[in-house]
Design an enzyme around this catalytic site. Structure first.
Site, PDB file in Angstrom:
ATOM      1  N   HIS A  92      89.598-144.504  65.718  1.00 10.80           N
ATOM      2  CA  HIS A  92      90.859-144.665  64.426  1.00 10.80           C
ATOM      3  C   HIS A  92      91.680-143.461  65.042  1.00 10.80           C
ATOM      4  CE1 HIS A  92      87.826-145.937  61.432  1.00 10.80           C
ATOM      5  NE2 HIS A  92      87.879-147.043  62.225  1.00 10.80           N
TER       6      HIS A  92
ATOM      7  N   HIS B 263      94.525-149.647  60.482  1.00  9.80           N
ATOM      8  CA  HIS B 263      92.853-149.430  61.065  1.00  9.80           C
ATOM      9  C   HIS B 263      92.882-148.801  62.235  1.00  9.80           C
ATOM     10  CE1 HIS B 263      88.519-151.067  60.614  1.00  9.80           C
ATOM     11  NE2 HIS B 263      88.474-150.054  61.362  1.00  9.80           N
TER      12      HIS B 263
ATOM     13  N   TYR C 141     101.081-147.712  83.819  1.00  7.44           N
ATOM     14  CA  TYR C 141      99.755-147.543  83.755  1.00  7.44           C
ATOM     15  C   TYR C 141      99.182-148.374  82.613  1.00  7.44           C
ATOM     16  CZ  TYR C 141      98.842-144.931  87.863  1.00  7.44           C
ATOM     17  OH  TYR C 141      98.949-144.628  89.019  1.00  7.44           O
TER      18      TYR C 141
ATOM     19  N   HIS D 233      86.132-148.607  70.022  1.00 11.23           N
ATOM     20  CA  HIS D 233      86.975-148.969  68.827  1.00 11.23           C
ATOM     21  C   HIS D 233      87.221-147.577  68.203  1.00 11.23           C
ATOM     22  CE1 HIS D 233      88.578-149.798  64.799  1.00 11.23           C
ATOM     23  NE2 HIS D 233      87.375-149.501  63.971  1.00 11.23           N
TER      24      HIS D 233
ATOM     25  N   GLU E 239      80.380-152.264  61.939  1.00  3.07           N
ATOM     26  CA  GLU E 239      81.403-152.937  62.809  1.00  3.07           C
ATOM     27  C   GLU E 239      81.216-153.690  63.781  1.00  3.07           C
ATOM     28  OE1 GLU E 239      85.704-150.795  61.295  1.00  3.07           O
ATOM     29  OE2 GLU E 239      84.334-149.722  62.616  1.00  3.07           O
TER      30      GLU E 239
END
Length: 210
Positions: A94, A159, A119, A92, A73
């Site tokens: 999951h 995703h 925040y 990134h 990725e």
């Protein structure tokens, strides 16, 4: 930080992220820009067991310079950096609650999460949703590049989140804030909830720009 320090810090954050259950197995990837390219976690690596010396270094054109084979990725990171030249790191994951939000049919595709806390507004801002593409589908690159023009964080449908920051620490903090906000959002869906108003958000953006 020099390159070795960045490698060690990627491994430190990866272990912390994994140990707290923010990603599992070999999912998720972290990158940091360096002058001649980027450092990125290797493909099929567990963020909880990263070897700093084996973290991939790739050139600005995507060629491997050192370390193990990079995450499949990596193109997502390159696309986001293209749209956000001032950002220096990308995370990134999951992460469970963020992925859950990415699977909901009725979320606002231009901004998946409402302004629940100050925040969240300060660290994330808005969260556009990118259409679903199969893992590794390079059409996702163009979709991420377009969405990232509007926000430092995007949510990939079914995703997970991709979050940029001006430093590795900032990118990790924003990703953690996003996951906590997604958790709150799911907890509050059946409750009458006071979100921050447009005026509240404008004030925060003026007081804490960028």
């Amino acid at each position: 930080m020099n390159e070795q320090e960045l490698r060690e810090r990627i491994a430190m954050h990866g272990q912390s992220i994994f140990n707290r259950g923010l990603t599992a197995g070999s999912s998720g990837n972290i990158s940091v820009r360096v002058p001649d390219g980027m450092l990125i976690t290797p493909t099929n690596s567990c963020l909880g067991r990263l070897d700093p010396e084996r973290i991939s270094k790739i050139s600005n054109t995507g060629h491997l310079i050192s370390g193990d084979k990079p995450s499949k990725e990596a193109f997502l990171h390159h696309s986001m950096y293209q749209s956000r030249p001032d950002e220096q790191s990308i995370v990134h994951l999951h992460s469970t609650h963020s992925v859950a939000v990415s699977c909901l049919e009725n979320v606002d595709r231009s901004n998946a999460l409402p302004p629940i806390t100050a925040y969240y507004v300060m660290r994330v801002g808005t969260l556009p949703v990118v259409p679903y593409f199969a893992p590794g589908d390079e059409r996702l690159a163009g979709a991420v590049e377009q969405a990232a023009k509007a926000s430092r964080a995007v949510l990939l449908s079914n995703h997970g989140p991709v979050v940029a920051g001006k430093s590795l620490d900032a990118a990790v903090a924003s990703t953690e804030e996003l996951e906590e906000t997604a958790k709150l959002f799911l907890m509050l869906r059946q409750e009458k909830t006071r979100y921050l108003t447009d005026a509240d958000v404008t004030e925060l953006n003026q007081r804490f720009p960028g």
